[in-house]
Scaffold this active site. Sequence first.
Site, PDB file in Angstrom:
ATOM      1  N   ASP A 122       0.795  -1.222  -0.054  1.00 18.99           N
ATOM      2  CA  ASP A 122      -0.087   0.000  -0.069  1.00 18.99           C
ATOM      3  C   ASP A 122       1.071   1.214  -0.065  1.00 18.99           C
ATOM      4  O   ASP A 122       2.201   1.147   0.324  1.00 18.99           O
ATOM      5  CB  ASP A 122      -0.743   0.057   1.185  1.00 18.99           C
ATOM      6  CG  ASP A 122      -1.642   1.273   1.494  1.00 18.99           C
ATOM      7  OD1 ASP A 122      -2.360   1.578   0.258  1.00 18.99           O
ATOM      8  OD2 ASP A 122      -1.656   2.013   2.531  1.00 18.99           O
ATOM      9  N   ASP A 150      -1.762  -0.553   6.130  1.00 20.48           N
ATOM     10  CA  ASP A 150      -1.892  -0.198   7.455  1.00 20.48           C
ATOM     11  C   ASP A 150      -3.223   0.355   7.749  1.00 20.48           C
ATOM     12  O   ASP A 150      -3.450   0.908   8.809  1.00 20.48           O
ATOM     13  CB  ASP A 150      -0.919   0.779   8.179  1.00 20.48           C
ATOM     14  CG  ASP A 150      -0.970   2.058   7.299  1.00 20.48           C
ATOM     15  OD1 ASP A 150      -1.484   2.125   6.340  1.00 20.48           O
ATOM     16  OD2 ASP A 150      -0.308   3.019   7.705  1.00 20.48           O
ATOM     17  N   ASP A 159      -7.247  -1.509   3.623  1.00 20.67           N
ATOM     18  CA  ASP A 159      -6.260  -2.573   3.091  1.00 20.67           C
ATOM     19  C   ASP A 159      -6.921  -4.104   3.932  1.00 20.67           C
ATOM     20  O   ASP A 159      -6.352  -4.870   3.321  1.00 20.67           O
ATOM     21  CB  ASP A 159      -4.901  -2.310   3.788  1.00 20.67           C
ATOM     22  CG  ASP A 159      -4.417  -1.191   3.195  1.00 20.67           C
ATOM     23  OD1 ASP A 159      -4.718  -0.772   2.080  1.00 20.67           O
ATOM     24  OD2 ASP A 159      -3.752  -0.298   3.879  1.00 20.67           O
TER      25      ASP A 159
END
Length: 646
Positions: A323, A513, A517
């Site tokens: 990410d 995080d 996600d």
Amino acid sequence: MERPWWRDLAILIPLASGLFFIVGLVTEWTTGNNPTAEMVALVLFWIGLLLGAYTFVPGALRGLFTKGKLGIALLMTISAVGAVILGYVEEAAALAFLYSIAEALEDKAMDRARSGLRSLLKLVPETATILRAGIPVEIPAREIRGGDVLRVRPGERIATDGTVARGASRLDTSAVTGESIPVEVTAGDQVAAGSINTSGSLEITATADGTDNSLTTLVGLVEQAQQDRGQRARLADRIARPLVPGVIILAVLVGTIGSLFGDPETWIIRALVVLVAASPCALAIAVPVTVVSAIGAASRFGVIFKSGAAFERFGTLRRIAVDKTGTLTRNQPAVTAVEAADGVSREEVLAWAAAIEQHSTHPLAAAITAAAPGTPAASGVSETPGHGVTGHVDSHKITVGSPRWITPAGDLASRVAAMESDGQTCVMVTRDGHTVGAIGVRDELRPEAAETVASLRDLGVEVMMLTGDNSRTANALAKIAGIADVRAELRPEDKAREITDSVKQQPTGMIGDGINDAPALASATVGIAMGATGSDAAIESADIAFTGHDLRLIPQALRHARRGRNIINQNIVLSLAIIVVLLPLAITGVLGLAAVVLVHEVAEVFVIANGLRAARTRRPRLYPIASEQNRNAKTTPEVKNEGVDA
């Protein structure tokens, strides 16, 4: 709250089994041939055997009769029963104790409650204000229906998905999308449940019910992915699946065929010895010991594995998806460039903007203010939600706003376009109605990002970026990090789909995080949550949690997992080799049960000692990458050259 080990029956019962077994041994060894002492020792062995067997025999039988499952626990059960039939209660007690304590230690080391899905739903407020005949009415959020008009005041969360009907504002979507920079919205824009309205009042037409929106969809995705992932078998179980029926069939054949051509009693005893000889004692014990040792070692340098299966799978990864916001980047927007019109210095542009922005709570305002300490005072500051801020500095009217509100002209227009192409968010500055400059703000990459990507590539691991941010910003940052595979403008369900497709091709890990996600983390071969400050949903949906934010821990942890996996493989090969050697010796009667059990116990000591090597690791020394000044010199030379501390 997790119970301490001394109050956990899953630990206490195997320990009690071992205690009775050891006391039985001491009694047997210290009292000679005393019949009474031998009877006491036998009783102690039986108690130890029953306690140890209680932890795995019922589960093995349930798995066999309800699911047709043939695993190591079943073979250990058969081996223990065979030893008892042959009169070797002591050996059966040893087997039951060793297997039960190994399983209990592994379960205790990786026992983590995964209740973080509830944190997703906590983003939805319990109540919402809707307009009925123009009159505001407060109702439970679950009663919202599509078509209702919600009134969302500054500071409130949006209760369900919808479209802005009236008003303009900025939405903090970081908890939902992971993006650190608020989104400007006005009439006609789509908004998501869980977003925080930071400035102006909004009227939103609900496009989804309060119980059926994007957040509830995320919960469903995570639950489904976790269920699918839970069905993936452990390495030892995959080996045991063909081994168990094969051994049972072999023992039956030995007993049956041998009885046809020889003494039935002799061959039935040999068949039972075959069962014990083929018992994967070393395999069942050494693999958990290796995993627990490796997991304990990893925790010392900030990597928490939630299960043994996660540790085993982590070492197989050949692709890692990362990410962007908060993982590759620091999630701290900072000024990265300042452009000025003719006749004005960059320092003046930044100082004027900071004087106005210090009265705003916008994250971009905080970045600009931090970049220009000691700014002049401003007066008469007013904010127009969704557009910008206006005030007076030294009797001059200063306006700071987005390029959608203040259109750049002339040479400044091309420079703004170049800044946006470089992944920067631009803020325009005017003085007395004339455009005097533009300020670029960007959430910068972590300084170790490029080194981490290169290290992963050296380990034979592909790296791809998944982000909900726009493709311009994503590609600009990916280029600096050395990532060629970029998937941008993805919704949470899109990320999960990308990961699912990748897993079908090769083992794929996902690092993130944010709450957005969570579905992708749950869908990956291994989900990795970065940082103890990440969202609960991300941490609980992941298999591995990194307590820090230094990305260099990822290749370090991967090397550690691969080394541990190599040790596991060594133990498996040795365990299977012992079975291959013992079987013909047991079938031909060369070795009896006592000799077979002795060989197994010696092998167990060896593979346990080998497994403990996985605990030998050193905390990596993560030296500073570069100073802040040097990093800015590489990424934003135009700011540094003008003396602006960005």
